[in-house]
Scaffold this motif. Structure first.
Motif, short mmCIF file in Angstrom:
data_model
loop_
_atom_site.label_atom_id
_atom_site.label_comp_id
_atom_site.label_asym_id
_atom_site.label_seq_id
_atom_site.Cartn_x
_atom_site.Cartn_y
_atom_site.Cartn_z
N ALA A 14 -7.66 -16.54 27.90
CA ALA A 14 -6.89 -16.96 29.07
C ALA A 14 -5.90 -18.07 28.74
O ALA A 14 -5.99 -18.73 27.70
N GLY A 30 -7.54 -20.81 26.70
CA GLY A 30 -8.91 -20.89 27.24
C GLY A 30 -9.51 -19.51 27.33
O GLY A 30 -9.06 -18.57 26.67
N SER A 32 -13.51 -17.43 28.22
CA SER A 32 -14.88 -17.51 27.70
C SER A 32 -14.98 -17.03 26.25
O SER A 32 -15.68 -17.64 25.43
N TYR A 35 -13.43 -19.83 23.81
CA TYR A 35 -14.32 -20.98 23.55
C TYR A 35 -15.49 -20.56 22.65
O TYR A 35 -15.84 -21.25 21.69
N TRP A 84 -5.87 -18.58 34.62
CA TRP A 84 -6.86 -19.14 35.54
C TRP A 84 -6.54 -20.62 35.78
O TRP A 84 -6.17 -21.33 34.85
N TYR A 88 -11.35 -29.74 39.30
CA TYR A 88 -12.70 -30.32 39.39
C TYR A 88 -12.78 -31.34 40.51
O TYR A 88 -11.82 -32.06 40.79
N ASN A 126 -18.96 -14.71 29.69
CA ASN A 126 -18.61 -14.46 31.09
C ASN A 126 -17.39 -13.56 31.26
O ASN A 126 -16.28 -13.90 30.82
N MET A 150 -21.26 -15.71 35.72
CA MET A 150 -20.83 -16.79 36.62
C MET A 150 -21.11 -16.39 38.07
O MET A 150 -21.38 -15.22 38.36
N LEU A 152 -19.22 -15.84 40.53
CA LEU A 152 -18.35 -14.77 41.05
C LEU A 152 -19.03 -13.41 40.96
O LEU A 152 -19.02 -12.62 41.91
N GLY A 235 -15.39 -24.68 29.74
CA GLY A 235 -15.76 -23.99 28.51
C GLY A 235 -17.04 -24.47 27.85
O GLY A 235 -17.49 -23.88 26.86
N GLY A 237 -20.11 -24.22 28.65
CA GLY A 237 -21.15 -23.18 28.61
C GLY A 237 -20.83 -22.10 27.58
O GLY A 237 -21.73 -21.60 26.90
P1 AMP Z 1 -16.80 -22.23 31.95
O1 AMP Z 1 -16.30 -23.63 32.15
O2 AMP Z 1 -17.89 -22.14 30.92
O3 AMP Z 1 -17.15 -21.57 33.23
O4 AMP Z 1 -15.60 -21.38 31.33
C1 AMP Z 1 -14.29 -21.58 31.73
C2 AMP Z 1 -13.40 -20.47 31.22
O5 AMP Z 1 -13.70 -19.26 31.94
C3 AMP Z 1 -11.93 -20.77 31.45
O6 AMP Z 1 -11.29 -20.94 30.21
C4 AMP Z 1 -11.39 -19.57 32.23
O7 AMP Z 1 -10.23 -19.03 31.66
C5 AMP Z 1 -12.52 -18.54 32.17
N1 AMP Z 1 -12.67 -17.83 33.46
C6 AMP Z 1 -12.50 -18.31 34.70
N2 AMP Z 1 -12.71 -17.34 35.63
C7 AMP Z 1 -13.03 -16.22 34.94
C8 AMP Z 1 -13.36 -14.87 35.30
N3 AMP Z 1 -13.40 -14.48 36.57
N4 AMP Z 1 -13.65 -13.99 34.30
C9 AMP Z 1 -13.61 -14.38 33.02
N5 AMP Z 1 -13.30 -15.63 32.62
C10 AMP Z 1 -13.01 -16.53 33.55
#
Ligand code: AMP
Length: 293
Positions: A14, A30, A32, A35, A84, A88, A126, A150, A152, A235, A237
């Motif tokens: 991303a 970024g 998942s 990272y 994305w 926070y 994720n 996650m 969602l 990231g 996690g």
């Molecule tokens: P985390 O903080 O571990 O939840 O991971 C954050 C990363 O998840 C960010 O770099 C986003 O680009 C990615 N992300 C956010 N929403 C989604 C989604 N719906 N599907 C896949 N990746 C996502």
């Protein structure tokens, strides 16, 4: 067929826009898979599975090349890279998604390269559970499956999520997601329920309080390296998961693999995006592992 001594890592790639109380940063690399690939790639253990658009920056591709020698399943297609945006809350932990622009993700239907299908370790970071399922079904060597998710997907696709959980060996999940998934506030009951869905182990991530691996026979807890100023938790996690699976690839015990994940995650949160993580050495990770209680 050649044996693969790396983990296949499926997830998002991303461009993130992130706002924390320390500032705002736009178009950061970024996702998942990104990272997790960087965390596992530090140990030479990562094969990313993902998609980027034709707007994906050259610097991003250079980073993938640095952390993985096998980019056969990192696809590039015409269109926009997944974007994305997240902001926070003042507490530094909770966040709101401000926007999600799927771009090339919308039609992502990974077809794993033949030579990668016999991977023995699979990290389903994720992403939509149907993509997690599709990649698992293409693997031919009954890999050890570590799955992350996650809120969602717990809310929007619970049946598909439960299907992939039933085929998972080790589930990684946040404390709040665990309760959301099981609709149960009591931790012991939640764990029992998740274990009854199929996984042999569930690792619950408790943020700054560490992580705990629950299984039928034993529970293993690891703490965190105390980071003074959490600039951006995005990231963490995924980095934990990437570090963890690379530990399994390298033959570490569950506890040692969790310590690797925890130490790596502590670097991730010290700056925006990947800024800190990209310059970390194995020695620095090992030094932090010694300091985790
Ligand atoms: P985390 O903080 O571990 O939840 O991971 C954050 C990363 O998840 C960010 O770099 C986003 O680009 C990615 N992300 C956010 N929403 C989604 C989604 N719906 N599907 C896949 N990746 C996502």
């Amino acid at each position: 067929m050649k044996l693969i001594h790396e983990s296949l890592i499926l997830g998002s790639v991303a461009l993130d826009t992130i706002e924390t109380k320390y500032g705002k940063a736009e178009n950061l690399l970024g996702g998942s898979a990104t990272y997790a690939t960087i965390a596992a790639g530090l140990y030479g253990d990562a094969i990313p599975v993902g998609i980027v658009g034709d707007d994906f920056p050259k610097d991003g591709l250079d980073i993938f090349e640095k952390f993985s020698k096998n980019l056969k399943d990192l696809d590039q297609q015409p269109g926009g890279t997944f974007k994305w945006g997240g902001k926070y809350h003042e507490n530094g932990d909770d966040r709101d998604t401000l926007f999600t622009d799927l771009g090339v993700f919308e039609n992502f239907n990974p077809s794993i390269h033949t030579s990668n299908k016999n991977a023995s370790w699979l990290f389903l970071a994720n992403i939509h559970p149907s993509l997690q399922l599709s990649v698992l079904e293409q693997c031919t060597n009954a890999p050890l499956v570590v799955t992350d998710t996650m809120n969602l997907w717990i809310d929007s696709t619970p049946e598909e999520l439960k299907k992939i959980i039933s085929k998972t060996n080790i589930l990684l999940i946040n404390e709040s997601e665990l309760h959301l998934l099981t609709k149960e506030q009591n931790i012991d009951k939640s764990i029992k329920e998740v274990l009854s869905m199929g996984p042999e182990k569930v690792i619950v991530k408790f943020g700054s309080k560490g992580a705990k691996c629950f299984s039928e026979n034993e529970n293993i807890a690891v703490g965190v390296y105390p980071v003074k100023k959490v600039i951006d938790p995005t990231g963490a996690g995924d980095v934990f998961g990437g570090g963890f699976i690379s530990g399994l690839v390298d033959g570490l015990s569950i506890k040692e693999a969790m310590l690797r994940g925890s130490a790596l995650a502590s670097f991730c949160i010290e700056d925006f995006g990947l800024k800190k993580l990209l310059n970390v050495s194995v020695n620095e990770v090992n030094n932090r592992i010694q300091l985790i209680n």
